[in-house]
Design an enzyme around this catalytic site. Structure first.
Site, short mmCIF file in Angstrom:
data_model
loop_
_atom_site.label_atom_id
_atom_site.label_comp_id
_atom_site.label_asym_id
_atom_site.label_seq_id
_atom_site.Cartn_x
_atom_site.Cartn_y
_atom_site.Cartn_z
N ASP A 27 0.84 -1.19 0.00
CA ASP A 27 0.00 0.00 0.00
C ASP A 27 0.88 1.24 0.00
O ASP A 27 1.79 1.36 0.82
CB ASP A 27 -0.90 0.03 1.24
N HIS A 114 -4.82 5.87 -0.71
CA HIS A 114 -3.62 5.13 -1.05
C HIS A 114 -3.86 4.25 -2.26
O HIS A 114 -5.00 4.02 -2.68
CB HIS A 114 -3.13 4.27 0.14
N HIS A 116 -3.26 0.45 -3.57
CA HIS A 116 -2.94 -0.94 -3.25
C HIS A 116 -2.39 -1.55 -4.53
O HIS A 116 -3.07 -1.59 -5.56
CB HIS A 116 -4.21 -1.66 -2.78
#
Length: 215
Positions: A27, A114, A116
């Site tokens: 992440d 974020h 992934h």
């Protein structure tokens, strides 16, 4: 680019990446709207970009946006939590390494915005995820004056820059304030379980806490 990203979670850091399907996922914290580039040459397999919203409610674990990219060697790369309607490609498009394919977002289970990122051995449903490294270029040291390329495996909690690799400290104090603010919010929500609260703290603070013995 010249921006900085924080690695939030890596390998078995016990919060959400303990499933076999996400074991080696990484992440990367980045603001919503950060351009996301293809990691290698390949073909766009699938695009999911209709969902909006995210957060830390358990229902968000199964609702996200993503782009899947099949690499030339058959491996599969998934870019998850992307911004709604941000794709710049279509299924079947052939893309080149470095080509912008979408924008980062915060859709799905996202304590903070974020990306992934995960690499899977193949397109099979039970294919394992694979560990991977990042490349960075230094302007000096290459043969014939060309930039020297080095690789590294990022560690949870560290900050990285595309041109500099690992940074010893976050780029700004505000970055640490964001971490501590999110930790406070999450710990207020999750009560009664010392183990769960410990996992949350490890997820947010990264290397400030010791790694599990098996890391």
């Amino acid at each position: 680019g010249g921006g900085h990203v924080l690695v939030l979670l890596l390998k078995l850091r016990s919060f959400t990446h303990f499933y076999p399907a996400t074991k080696h996922a990484i992440d990367l914290e980045c603001p919503v709207g950060t351009p996301i580039r293809a990691v290698a040459n390949g073909t766009i397999r699938e695009i999911r970009q209709s969902r909006r919203g995210g957060g830390i409610h358990a229902s968000s674990l199964y609702h996200w946006n993503s782009i899947s990219l099949v690499l030339e060697d058959g491996a599969l790369v998934d870019f998850v939590h992307i911004r709604c309607s941000s794709s710049r490609v279509r299924p079947g498009d052939v893309v080149k390494a470095g080509q912008i394919i979408c924008e980062s977002g915060d859709v799905g289970f996202c304590p903070r915005p974020h990306l992934h990122l995960q690499l899977t051995a193949s397109q099979k449903p039970d294919a394992p995820t694979l560990p991977f490294t990042f490349l960075t270029e230094k302007q000096e040291g290459g043969e014939g004056g060309a930039p020297a390329t080095t690789s590294f495996q990022p560690l949870a909690g560290n900050w990285y820059s595309g041109g500099e690799g690992r940074l010893s400290t976050p780029p700004t104090l505000a970055a640490w304030y964001r971490r501590l603010e999110m930790l406070s919010i999450l710990l207020d929500v999750i009560v009664g379980s010392v183990k769960a609260r410990s996992c949350i703290a490890e997820y947010v603070l990264g290397p400030l806490l010791p790694l599990p013995a098996n890391e």
